[in-house]
Structure formats: C-alpha cells, structure tokens
Design a protein around this motif. Structure first.
Motif, PDB file in Angstrom:
ATOM      1  N   GLN A   8       0.606  -0.159 -19.692  1.00  0.00           N
ATOM      2  CA  GLN A   8      -0.709  -0.112 -19.162  1.00  0.00           C
ATOM      3  C   GLN A   8      -0.254  -0.326 -17.716  1.00  0.00           C
ATOM      4  OE1 GLN A   8      -2.273  -3.119 -22.263  1.00  0.00           O
ATOM      5  NE2 GLN A   8      -3.711  -1.461 -22.638  1.00  0.00           N
ATOM      6  N   SER A  11       0.326   2.272 -15.099  1.00  0.00           N
ATOM      7  CA  SER A  11      -0.313   3.433 -15.279  1.00  0.00           C
ATOM      8  C   SER A  11      -1.539   3.163 -14.709  1.00  0.00           C
ATOM      9  CB  SER A  11      -1.319   3.865 -16.677  1.00  0.00           C
ATOM     10  OG  SER A  11      -2.384   4.888 -16.986  1.00  0.00           O
ATOM     11  N   HIS A  12      -2.098   1.655 -14.692  1.00  0.00           N
ATOM     12  CA  HIS A  12      -3.140   0.963 -13.572  1.00  0.00           C
ATOM     13  C   HIS A  12      -3.143   0.589 -12.232  1.00  0.00           C
ATOM     14  CE1 HIS A  12      -6.444  -0.290 -16.508  1.00  0.00           C
ATOM     15  NE2 HIS A  12      -5.806  -1.219 -16.528  1.00  0.00           N
ATOM     16  N   ARG A  14      -0.353   2.841 -10.911  1.00  0.00           N
ATOM     17  CA  ARG A  14      -0.050   5.175 -10.847  1.00  0.00           C
ATOM     18  C   ARG A  14      -1.835   4.801 -10.141  1.00  0.00           C
ATOM     19  NH1 ARG A  14       3.880   6.074 -15.031  1.00  0.00           N
ATOM     20  NH2 ARG A  14       5.538   5.566 -13.442  1.00  0.00           N
ATOM     21  N   TYR A  15      -2.631   4.897 -10.689  1.00  0.00           N
ATOM     22  CA  TYR A  15      -3.939   5.032 -10.944  1.00  0.00           C
ATOM     23  C   TYR A  15      -4.475   4.202  -9.700  1.00  0.00           C
ATOM     24  CZ  TYR A  15      -9.426   5.093 -11.256  1.00  0.00           C
ATOM     25  OH  TYR A  15     -10.506   5.896 -10.171  1.00  0.00           O
ATOM     26  N   LEU A  16      -4.201   2.772  -9.005  1.00  0.00           N
ATOM     27  CA  LEU A  16      -5.021   2.589  -7.954  1.00  0.00           C
ATOM     28  C   LEU A  16      -4.004   3.285  -7.041  1.00  0.00           C
ATOM     29  CD1 LEU A  16      -4.840  -0.781  -9.610  1.00  0.00           C
ATOM     30  CD2 LEU A  16      -6.982   0.743  -9.001  1.00  0.00           C
ATOM     31  N   ARG A  17      -2.965   2.784  -7.135  1.00  0.00           N
ATOM     32  CA  ARG A  17      -1.961   3.711  -5.443  1.00  0.00           C
ATOM     33  C   ARG A  17      -2.312   4.851  -4.911  1.00  0.00           C
ATOM     34  NH1 ARG A  17       3.790   5.372  -5.784  1.00  0.00           N
ATOM     35  NH2 ARG A  17       4.050   5.593  -3.126  1.00  0.00           N
ATOM     36  N   LEU A  18      -3.213   5.978  -6.487  1.00  0.00           N
ATOM     37  CA  LEU A  18      -3.070   7.375  -5.517  1.00  0.00           C
ATOM     38  C   LEU A  18      -4.957   6.877  -5.670  1.00  0.00           C
ATOM     39  CD1 LEU A  18      -3.473   9.942  -6.435  1.00  0.00           C
ATOM     40  CD2 LEU A  18      -4.231  10.168  -8.438  1.00  0.00           C
ATOM     41  N   GLU A  19      -5.936   6.125  -5.870  1.00  0.00           N
ATOM     42  CA  GLU A  19      -7.143   6.469  -5.095  1.00  0.00           C
ATOM     43  C   GLU A  19      -6.842   6.002  -3.762  1.00  0.00           C
ATOM     44  OE1 GLU A  19     -10.420   7.022  -6.376  1.00  0.00           O
ATOM     45  OE2 GLU A  19      -9.136   7.665  -7.954  1.00  0.00           O
ATOM     46  N   GLU A  38     -16.910   3.509  -5.058  1.00  0.00           N
ATOM     47  CA  GLU A  38     -15.435   2.923  -5.141  1.00  0.00           C
ATOM     48  C   GLU A  38     -14.672   1.840  -4.365  1.00  0.00           C
ATOM     49  OE1 GLU A  38     -13.896   7.491  -3.457  1.00  0.00           O
ATOM     50  OE2 GLU A  38     -15.865   6.926  -1.896  1.00  0.00           O
ATOM     51  N   LEU A  42     -12.367   0.459  -7.785  1.00  0.00           N
ATOM     52  CA  LEU A  42     -10.927  -0.258  -7.337  1.00  0.00           C
ATOM     53  C   LEU A  42     -11.056  -1.706  -7.492  1.00  0.00           C
ATOM     54  CD1 LEU A  42      -9.944   2.061  -4.310  1.00  0.00           C
ATOM     55  CD2 LEU A  42      -8.821   2.541  -6.744  1.00  0.00           C
ATOM     56  N   GLN A  45     -11.232  -2.275 -10.648  1.00  0.00           N
ATOM     57  CA  GLN A  45      -9.697  -2.365 -11.790  1.00  0.00           C
ATOM     58  C   GLN A  45      -7.961  -2.751 -11.363  1.00  0.00           C
ATOM     59  OE1 GLN A  45      -8.110   0.721 -13.499  1.00  0.00           O
ATOM     60  NE2 GLN A  45     -10.581   1.013 -13.839  1.00  0.00           N
TER      61      GLN A  45
END
Length: 66
Positions: A8, A11-12, A14-19, A38, A42, A45
């Motif tokens: 988890q 996953s969090h 990776r998502y935050l890094r992309l955003e 937005e 973030l 998150q």
C-alpha cells in the motif's frame, strides 16, 4: 511492516510521485500552477500515507517496549 501495508505504501508513493512530476512539468513548461483541488487531493493522499506509516510504527514501537 507487513507485506500488504508495504504494498500500500509503495502504491501510494508511486501515485504521488507521478502526480507531483506532472505538476512540476506543468509549472516548468507552461508556467501553470495546479488547481487548488489537485493540491488538496495530493495533501489528502500524503495524510493517508502518513497515517498508514505512523499507525504501523506505533504498533511496532509498542511491541518493542513489551
């Protein structure tokens, strides 16, 4: 850290890094700042990730003391 929590967190992150990368590119190339919603998303998150990590740390610390 249990495998599920570890997955988890990964996953969090990776998502935050992309955003954050997309926001950074938008600022550098276009000079456009992200919408406040937005940023709030973030931040939420990041808070969820912090709670997940801190919750696990507290459990881990209590087991060490016992």
């Amino acid at each position: 850290m249990s495998q599920t929590k570890r997955e988890q967190v990964i996953s969090h992150l990776r998502y935050l890094r992309l955003e954050l990368r997309e926001m950074h590119i938008g600022i550098r190339e276009d000079g456009l700042f992200p919408e406040p919603s937005e940023m709030r998303g973030l931040m939420a998150q990041l808070e969820a990730l912090l709670e997940l990590v801190e919750g696990n740390t507290k459990i881990h610390s209590n087991s060490e003391v016992a």
